[in-house]
Design an enzyme around this catalytic site. Sequence first.
Site, mmCIF file in Angstrom:
data_model
loop_
_atom_site.group_PDB
_atom_site.id
_atom_site.type_symbol
_atom_site.label_atom_id
_atom_site.label_comp_id
_atom_site.label_asym_id
_atom_site.label_seq_id
_atom_site.Cartn_x
_atom_site.Cartn_y
_atom_site.Cartn_z
ATOM 1 N N SER A 238 -98.806 44.381 -35.318
ATOM 2 C CA SER A 238 -100.260 44.442 -35.510
ATOM 3 C C SER A 238 -100.771 43.076 -35.930
ATOM 4 O O SER A 238 -100.012 42.121 -36.082
ATOM 5 C CB SER A 238 -100.607 45.477 -36.592
ATOM 6 O OG SER A 238 -100.122 45.050 -37.856
ATOM 7 N N LYS A 239 -102.081 42.991 -36.123
ATOM 8 C CA LYS A 239 -102.693 41.713 -36.512
ATOM 9 C C LYS A 239 -102.210 41.221 -37.866
ATOM 10 O O LYS A 239 -102.218 40.022 -38.135
ATOM 11 C CB LYS A 239 -104.225 41.851 -36.522
ATOM 12 C CG LYS A 239 -104.841 41.809 -35.135
ATOM 13 C CD LYS A 239 -106.342 41.608 -35.202
ATOM 14 C CE LYS A 239 -106.917 41.378 -33.807
ATOM 15 N NZ LYS A 239 -108.371 41.092 -33.857
ATOM 16 N N ARG A 240 -101.787 42.137 -38.709
ATOM 17 C CA ARG A 240 -101.319 41.706 -40.039
ATOM 18 C C ARG A 240 -100.032 40.899 -39.939
ATOM 19 O O ARG A 240 -99.664 40.200 -40.872
ATOM 20 C CB ARG A 240 -101.140 42.902 -40.961
ATOM 21 C CG ARG A 240 -100.026 43.849 -40.583
ATOM 22 C CD ARG A 240 -100.031 45.083 -41.500
ATOM 23 N NE ARG A 240 -99.053 46.059 -41.068
ATOM 24 C CZ ARG A 240 -97.772 46.033 -41.414
ATOM 25 N NH1 ARG A 240 -97.323 45.073 -42.196
ATOM 26 N NH2 ARG A 240 -96.933 46.957 -40.995
ATOM 27 N N HIS A 241 -99.354 40.994 -38.795
ATOM 28 C CA HIS A 241 -98.160 40.175 -38.569
ATOM 29 C C HIS A 241 -98.504 38.808 -37.971
ATOM 30 O O HIS A 241 -97.615 38.021 -37.669
ATOM 31 C CB HIS A 241 -97.183 40.893 -37.631
ATOM 32 C CG HIS A 241 -96.649 42.180 -38.179
ATOM 33 N ND1 HIS A 241 -96.943 43.413 -37.626
ATOM 34 C CD2 HIS A 241 -95.838 42.426 -39.242
ATOM 35 C CE1 HIS A 241 -96.323 44.358 -38.307
ATOM 36 N NE2 HIS A 241 -95.652 43.792 -39.300
ATOM 37 N N GLY A 242 -99.786 38.577 -37.774
ATOM 38 C CA GLY A 242 -100.200 37.316 -37.166
ATOM 39 C C GLY A 242 -100.342 37.390 -35.662
ATOM 40 O O GLY A 242 -100.630 36.391 -35.010
#
Length: 468
Positions: A238-242
């Site tokens: 997801s976006k939280r992983h960059g």
Amino acid sequence: MAEIVTRFPPSPTGHLHLGGARTALFNWLYARHHQGKFVLRLEDTDRERSKEEYVVSILEALKWLGLDWDEGPYFQSQRIGLYKQYAQRLFEEGKAYYCECPKEVLEEKKKKMLENGQKPKYDKTCRNKNLGPGEGRALRIKAPEFGEIVFEDLLRGKVVFPAEEVDDFVILRSDGTPTYQFAVVIDDITMGITHVIRGDDHISNTPKQLIIYEALGVEPPKFAHIPMVLGPDGTKLSKRHGAKSILEYKEAGFLPNALINYLARLGWGFGDQEYFTVEELIEKFDIKDVNLSPARFDPDKLLAVNAYWIKNSDNRFLLDHLKPFLSKKYNLDQFSEEYLLKAIETVKTRGKTLVELVEMMDFYLIEEVIYDPNGAKKFLTPQIAPVLEKVCEDLKTLTLEDKVLEDYFRNLAETHGFKLKDIAQAIRIALTGKTVSPGLFEIIRVLGREKTIYRIKKALAYIFENSF
């Protein structure tokens, strides 16, 4: 051997992200490796969430990556009539039936099954009612009640599902629109798809789709369910992983061939080779070499791959990809292509993204250099002024070659009693405004004699103005 035809069917309910792009790439590579066809279709029957902006975004991302398609893009929303024809055929052949169960009743039954620890499934209330089409009625497939549903996965081998786990699922909703399971099968049949390469989150869909193939008397395509791409921590990417959308990577200064290289290596490999051109990927890719273990996204590795391809790419190729970034800040018409190519050569080994390269090239493209305050204070001193004046004079006739310049500056330092690095840093500040830059001799050659002398004279003026 029949022509191999693969497809990529994104839903335009969002932008194209890494996982979807990798699925598209594997389908594209498999088709190109076998000189087959790659089909693009948009599964846009979700009227509420599908948006034209996402269609545009997905097409742009695929084009930027170089994943060209041979047919399409097809749009499911434009094929509703076709799905209804096939649905009607199944009804007339007694392989599907109409169901009049209200949604509320179905939800209540589902709730009770869950409360009793049962897997929720339709209880076949309408299977033998012999209902015809009518308002509020959905069309259900007659699923097998006994036995097994079996298919051979190209990666996993034999996959078996007990038939009783699949209920009489809806293929045509009461409003006349097809369900995903039905539309995808009709599309794959009519588009001649021979190989379906998709994420392993679709394995549970395969038995339902095989039931439809069986009902229509059509041989199903070959399936390969590839593991998902996970985040560095092993959870869903997801976006939280960059992770960004593909077009965000474009805007961040990644090269398309670098992203292709990285995506291909997410779960696939060829010996110990790490870096591949697109041509090499086409030559060597085989779906059977995809690893069954989930791949993990590593943003640092992606940056390293991008840096590798920036360093090893042709300067003209880099210039083509840099122009959109450079044009936002500079009027490129005032520079020759030769000048820009020389400038790129001096920075390409130092940057990990095109955005970084633009920042590093800044001093080549501006008229007046802005000095780093700390660097100017340290190196642009009254004591160094006579040396800079001497450099201005000598550069009028000096040959701008590395060996000549190196000997000249060493002699200059020795003659004037300075350390070579102090003279070099003073000139570096004068030419670039920075204390860190490409090699000084490279910079002098790219800027040329006239511009180099002009900037050193400006530095002398700066020293004079700040000495009183």
